[in-house]
Design an enzyme around this catalytic site. Structure first.
Site, PDB file in Angstrom:
ATOM      1  N   CYS A  31       0.835  -1.210   0.000  1.00 49.16           N
ATOM      2  CA  CYS A  31       0.000   0.000   0.000  1.00 49.16           C
ATOM      3  C   CYS A  31       0.870   1.260   0.000  1.00 49.16           C
ATOM      4  O   CYS A  31       1.588   1.528   0.969  1.00 49.16           O
ATOM      5  CB  CYS A  31      -0.901  -0.054   1.232  1.00 49.16           C
ATOM      6  SG  CYS A  31      -1.746   1.481   1.636  1.00 49.16           S
ATOM      7  N   CYS A  34       0.186   3.688   2.809  1.00 52.34           N
ATOM      8  CA  CYS A  34       0.669   3.096   4.066  1.00 52.34           C
ATOM      9  C   CYS A  34       2.163   3.353   4.235  1.00 52.34           C
ATOM     10  O   CYS A  34       2.634   3.619   5.343  1.00 52.34           O
ATOM     11  CB  CYS A  34       0.414   1.595   4.091  1.00 52.34           C
ATOM     12  SG  CYS A  34      -1.324   1.119   4.038  1.00 52.34           S
TER      13      CYS A  34
END
Length: 103
Positions: A31, A34
């Site tokens: 991600c 992230c």
């Protein structure tokens, strides 16, 4: 202190039974947002002694992500006394993240 990595085995003890507020970052290695938020979460873990900072890899702990209805990541929760007290979805600057969580 570095963020503690959680799984189904230690989530209850480290989060739900914690005597201080706990920030839990639901994330995944693939991600992009992230990866942007990760260093901010680590910085908070180093700077704030009044909260415990933890991370949950949603790929390895899908049951926990499902339990807390994590639909998008990064998703950061604040737990107080075993209950969700704040939530933020998406990558935010540190000050905005802390504000969104009520810290």
């Amino acid at each position: 202190m570095a963020a503690l990595h959680l799984n189904a085995d230690n989530f209850e003890a480290e989060v739900l039974k914690s005597d201080k507020p706990v920030i839990v970052d639901f994330w995944a290695s693939w991600c992009g947002p992230c990866k942007m938020l990760g260093p901010i979460v680590e910085q908070i873990s180093e700077e704030r002694e009044d909260v415990k900072v933890c991370k949950v890899d949603v790929d390895e702990n899908g049951d926990l992500a499902e339990k807390y209805s994590v639909m998008s990541i990064p998703c950061v929760f604040l737990f107080k006394n075993g209950e969700v007290a704040g939530k933020s979805v998406g990558a935010l600057p540190k000050d905005q993240l802390l504000k969104a969580l009520g810290l």
